[in-house]
Design an enzyme around this catalytic site. Structure first.
Site, PDB file in Angstrom:
ATOM      1  N   CYS A  81       0.796  -1.240   0.000  1.00  0.00           N
ATOM      2  CA  CYS A  81       0.000   0.000   0.000  1.00  0.00           C
ATOM      3  C   CYS A  81       0.822   1.282   0.000  1.00  0.00           C
ATOM      4  O   CYS A  81       0.495   2.186  -0.771  1.00  0.00           O
ATOM      5  CB  CYS A  81      -1.016   0.044   1.131  1.00  0.00           C
ATOM      6  SG  CYS A  81      -1.004  -1.331   2.213  1.00  0.00           S
TER       7      CYS A  81
ATOM      8  N   ARG B 120       7.507 -10.656   5.349  1.00  0.00           N
ATOM      9  CA  ARG B 120       7.144 -10.488   6.757  1.00  0.00           C
ATOM     10  C   ARG B 120       7.870 -11.537   7.576  1.00  0.00           C
ATOM     11  O   ARG B 120       7.821 -12.730   7.237  1.00  0.00           O
ATOM     12  CB  ARG B 120       5.632 -10.649   6.936  1.00  0.00           C
ATOM     13  CG  ARG B 120       4.851  -9.651   6.113  1.00  0.00           C
ATOM     14  CD  ARG B 120       3.352  -9.891   6.227  1.00  0.00           C
ATOM     15  NE  ARG B 120       2.643  -8.940   5.376  1.00  0.00           N
ATOM     16  CZ  ARG B 120       1.330  -8.891   5.240  1.00  0.00           C
ATOM     17  NH1 ARG B 120       0.574  -9.743   5.912  1.00  0.00           N
ATOM     18  NH2 ARG B 120       0.770  -7.997   4.453  1.00  0.00           N
TER      19      ARG B 120
ATOM     20  N   GLN C 193       1.315 -11.005  -3.467  1.00  0.00           N
ATOM     21  CA  GLN C 193      -0.102 -10.661  -3.387  1.00  0.00           C
ATOM     22  C   GLN C 193      -0.595 -10.201  -4.753  1.00  0.00           C
ATOM     23  O   GLN C 193       0.115  -9.488  -5.456  1.00  0.00           O
ATOM     24  CB  GLN C 193      -0.313  -9.517  -2.396  1.00  0.00           C
ATOM     25  CG  GLN C 193      -0.085  -9.900  -0.949  1.00  0.00           C
ATOM     26  CD  GLN C 193      -0.330  -8.713  -0.035  1.00  0.00           C
ATOM     27  OE1 GLN C 193       0.006  -7.585  -0.366  1.00  0.00           O
ATOM     28  NE2 GLN C 193      -0.904  -8.966   1.133  1.00  0.00           N
TER      29      GLN C 193
ATOM     30  N   ASP D 150      -2.418  -7.776  -5.394  1.00  0.00           N
ATOM     31  CA  ASP D 150      -2.904  -6.637  -4.630  1.00  0.00           C
ATOM     32  C   ASP D 150      -3.510  -5.585  -5.553  1.00  0.00           C
ATOM     33  O   ASP D 150      -3.156  -5.515  -6.725  1.00  0.00           O
ATOM     34  CB  ASP D 150      -1.706  -6.023  -3.891  1.00  0.00           C
ATOM     35  CG  ASP D 150      -2.113  -5.430  -2.560  1.00  0.00           C
ATOM     36  OD1 ASP D 150      -3.327  -5.313  -2.310  1.00  0.00           O
ATOM     37  OD2 ASP D 150      -1.209  -5.083  -1.783  1.00  0.00           O
TER      38      ASP D 150
ATOM     39  N   HIS E 212      -5.251  -1.372  -5.132  1.00  0.00           N
ATOM     40  CA  HIS E 212      -5.781  -0.288  -4.310  1.00  0.00           C
ATOM     41  C   HIS E 212      -6.698   0.545  -5.167  1.00  0.00           C
ATOM     42  O   HIS E 212      -6.301   0.981  -6.256  1.00  0.00           O
ATOM     43  CB  HIS E 212      -4.633   0.525  -3.721  1.00  0.00           C
ATOM     44  CG  HIS E 212      -3.770  -0.313  -2.829  1.00  0.00           C
ATOM     45  ND1 HIS E 212      -2.685  -1.010  -3.303  1.00  0.00           N
ATOM     46  CD2 HIS E 212      -3.885  -0.630  -1.514  1.00  0.00           C
ATOM     47  CE1 HIS E 212      -2.150  -1.703  -2.308  1.00  0.00           C
ATOM     48  NE2 HIS E 212      -2.856  -1.494  -1.214  1.00  0.00           N
TER      49      HIS E 212
ATOM     50  N   LYS F 261     -13.174  -4.836   7.457  1.00  0.00           N
ATOM     51  CA  LYS F 261     -12.512  -5.772   6.548  1.00  0.00           C
ATOM     52  C   LYS F 261     -13.445  -6.917   6.170  1.00  0.00           C
ATOM     53  O   LYS F 261     -14.166  -7.442   7.012  1.00  0.00           O
ATOM     54  CB  LYS F 261     -11.290  -6.305   7.292  1.00  0.00           C
ATOM     55  CG  LYS F 261     -10.506  -7.364   6.600  1.00  0.00           C
ATOM     56  CD  LYS F 261      -9.150  -7.563   7.276  1.00  0.00           C
ATOM     57  CE  LYS F 261      -9.190  -8.646   8.321  1.00  0.00           C
ATOM     58  NZ  LYS F 261      -7.856  -9.129   8.721  1.00  0.00           N
TER      59      LYS F 261
ATOM     60  N   HIS G  58      -8.566  -1.471  -0.246  1.00  0.00           N
ATOM     61  CA  HIS G  58      -7.408  -2.349  -0.385  1.00  0.00           C
ATOM     62  C   HIS G  58      -7.978  -3.734  -0.633  1.00  0.00           C
ATOM     63  O   HIS G  58      -8.760  -4.216   0.173  1.00  0.00           O
ATOM     64  CB  HIS G  58      -6.619  -2.274   0.931  1.00  0.00           C
ATOM     65  CG  HIS G  58      -5.474  -3.211   1.003  1.00  0.00           C
ATOM     66  ND1 HIS G  58      -4.201  -2.807   1.291  1.00  0.00           N
ATOM     67  CD2 HIS G  58      -5.410  -4.538   0.830  1.00  0.00           C
ATOM     68  CE1 HIS G  58      -3.396  -3.859   1.280  1.00  0.00           C
ATOM     69  NE2 HIS G  58      -4.105  -4.918   1.012  1.00  0.00           N
TER      70      HIS G  58
END
Length: 613
Positions: free
Chosen positions: A309, A338, A356, A358, A360, A440, A486
């Site tokens: 992000c 991570r 990911q 991912d 946004h 979420k 997200h």
RNA sequence: GCCGGUGUAGCUCAGUGGUAGAGCACUCGAUUCGUAAUCGAGCGGUCAGGGGUUCAAAUCCCCUCACCGGCUCCA
């Protein structure tokens, strides 16, 4: 002697052959009830867990009892015991349980006042029970006795007599650690997992299914099918083999196509960024311990991105954005890093470095609900196409500690829940489980042995637009802060592939299979023809190889079957003469002779439409 | 991270204090073969790593690492 070993060999082979066939759950001879759906099982499992606790305390007088509920496939009971329970202890406990069952003890329900319950617990010195008593808000308190020999606080229901438990239908399965009250700061207890059924047949079926599930384990199949491996030098990191990486790339290509159609753009942001950026995003303060960092010669501290992000927000912030630009759906296949605690690593499901899918979505507040709905539609459609019709959806709402006004949270939660109800979806609400910056949605899939894994997610983020101070120019010429959604649909490509492997027991759909077609020359004389046919298939976009082993047909068919190659094509004299291939699929067996041209047609159609071959 | 368990050849596993084994895989040779294992020979091990006990350790003890089953956590 020769006779004997030959027999053994052939029976071995039979077992393997049968169990290795693609249709794994063909033999659902016995249907297994679930505890939540069967009053009988609830009683059996409640009472069995009491019998187990009594047995444990008989053999381990220092063990204190805590809680012991039924679960979907059995029950567990947590004990505080100075000595750990070994495998041998489990056997002894089971033996003791059978003795108790055979004593035919009546199960007696007794109602007492809170004071009386307290007095009795103090008399036997069980501190955990006192805490449990404090939590019971209603009165009277119910106790369940096993004859006059043992009792426990319990809401029931129970069997009427221990003899109703079938000693041949119970099993103690495993010992595990568990924190008192699920709190890592409290005492660590010993948990014994067991199971109990109505009949020995059900127990056998339960065990069979567990074994069946073990064969579908993605870690085992990943090794068998040459997809990936792990090494000690890089715990929690995947070494993707060519086959596994092909699957990975197919999924990315598919997602990229779906996202393009849904109006996304794709970007890419740096993997390593200065500490200051992570301080701005807040990750440094909250997750420093779980971040990989690196210090350069000139003493600058960089961090490997644990999230995409901040990169995405940086892209939005670069240059002035107009309301006309919105919504911006900015996708990135980003690899995040991570430092997960060692004990949480689990094959592909929980790794320290994962990719990911991912994205946004930056939009005006009034477009938020519509965008949420589009995301939910997209994720479910994609799951369905990949064979996941059953998806658990969870909505995590505002936590205690949060930023933003209640009014804003009302709006954000409504955006998510209305997206779900507009699509007529049932979902579970996880009260207070949302992130501090927004609610979420979680899309949860299950692995072979029934463990839940969060895959897709959709979050509304109040925090980052604020922290990075991003804005767009409104129609009126003012500056306004965009809403930031997200979302990740596969979530982690690694995890999703793990689930996918288990879902299909390694028999991936044709369009995803790393090796789609293998040509099997009956002898060396037919190799040239096989190579030529393979070249044609390959240039039509089919992933094809020619078996090079020189082994006999039976052997190379067996190898291709074991490697779960969806389509095998036998090449011999007949095929060379007619320019054809003798096709055999894993799903349907022998298909007979098909021309090379028709095979290409079939394979490309299956790839294009993502259908079976 | 915590509790418990496991770690032997590329893979699956046997080996409880006395010269490291099997099957498959791999290499070579023979066989030229029609839909789930052709035959024979050969290659292959710091027994996870380190330390200790012992005349002697894969085996017993300690530490570390990784993995497995749970628990906690998962931006």
């Amino acid at each position: 002697m020769i006779h004997c070993s030959a027999l053994l060999l052939s029976s071995d082979r039979m077992v393997q052959q049968v169990s290795d066939r693609p249709t794994a759950d063909h033999e659902a001879k016995i249907s297994l009830p679930k505890t939540s759906e069967s009053e009988t099982l609830k009683k059996i499992r409640h009472t069995t867990s009491h019998v187990m606790a009594m047995a444990v305390q008989k053999l381990f007088p220092k063990a204190q009892v805590t809680i012991g509920p039924w679960i979907e496939n059995g029950f567990y009971y947590d004990f505080d015991s100075p000595e750990p329970f070994s495998e041998e202890a489990l056997k002894a406990i089971k033996k003791e349980m059978i003795k108790i069952i055979n004593k035919k003890l009546p199960v007696i329900r007794e109602e007492v006042s809170r004071e009386e319950a307290k007095r009795r617990i103090e008399a036997i010195g069980e501190p955990y029970k006192l805490e449990i008593l404090d939590d019971i808000k209603t009165e009277p308190i119910t106790l369940y006795h096993l004859g006059d020999q043992w009792w426990d606080l319990c809401a029931g229901p129970h069997l009427e007599n221990t003899s109703e438990i079938n000693p041949k239908a119970i099993e103690l399965e495993t010992v595990a650690g568990a924190y008192w009250r699920g709190d890592a700061t409290k005492a660590q207890l010993q948990r014994i997992y067991g199971t109990a059924w109505e009949s020995p047949e059900q127990l056998t079926e339960h065990k069979r299914r567990k074994e069946e599930a073990l064969k579908r384990d993605h870690r085992k199949l990943g090794n068998q099918l040459d997809l990936f491996h792990f090494q000690e030098a890089a715990p929690g990191s995947v070494f993707w083999h060519a086959r596994g990486w092909t699957l990975f790339q197919q999924l990315i290509a598919y997602m990229r196509m779906r996202q393009e159609r849904a109006g996304y753009i794709e970007v890419n942001t740096p993997d390593v960024m200065d500490r200051s950026l992570w301080e701005t995003s807040g990750h440094w303060q909250n997750y420093r311990d779980h971040m990989f960092t690196t210090v350069t010669e000139d003493d600058r501290v960089f961090a490997l991105k644990p999230m995409n992000c901040p990169g995405a927000v940086s892209l939005f912030k670069h240059g002035l954005k107009s309301y006309r630009d919105l919504p911006i759906r900015m996708a990135e296949f980003g690899k995040v890093h991570r430092y997960e605690p060692s004990g949480t690593l689990h094959g592909l499901m929980r790794v320290r470095h994962f990719t990911q899918d991912d994205a946004h979505i930056f939009c005006a507040q009034e477009d938020m609900a519509r965008e949420c709905e589009e995301v939910v539609k997209l994720v479910l459609d994609i799951y369905k196409e990949l064979g996941f019709a059953e998806v658990s959806i969870k909505l995590s709402t505002r936590p205690e500690n949060r930023i933003g006004t209640d009014q804003t949270w009302d709006l954000l939660e409504a955006a998510l829940s209305s997206a779900l109800s507009a699509l007529n979806l049932t979902y579970q609400i996880n009260e207070g489980e949302g992130a501090f910056y927004g609610p979420k949605l979680e899309f949860v899939l299950h692995d072979a042995i029934g463990r839940d894994w969060q895959c897709g997610t959709l979050q509304v983020d109040l925090n980052l637009p604020e922290r990075f101070d991003i804005e767009y120019v409104t129609k009126e010429g003012d500056r306004s802060r965009p809403v930031m959604l997200h979302r990740a649909l596969f979530g982690s490509l690694e995890r999703f592939i793990g689930i996918l492997i288990e879902q299909y027991s390694g028999d991936l759909p044709f369009w995803l299979a790393p090796e789609q077609v293998r040509l099997l020359p009956v002898g060396d004389d037919f190799r040239a023809f096989a190579e030529a046919a393979a070249a044609q298939l390959r240039s039509a976009g089919v992933r094809v190889t020619v078996d090079q082993s020189g082994d006999r047909l039976g052997k190379i068919v067996r190898n291709a079957e074991k490697e779960k190659i969806p389509v095998m094509a036998v090449v011999g004299e007949k095929e060379v003469e007619t320019n054809s291939l003798s096709l055999r699929t894993r799903a349907d067996g022998d298909l007979g002779s098909v021309t090379v041209a028709d095979t290409i047609e079939r394979a490309t159609a299956a790839n294009r439409d993502r259908t079976t071959f």
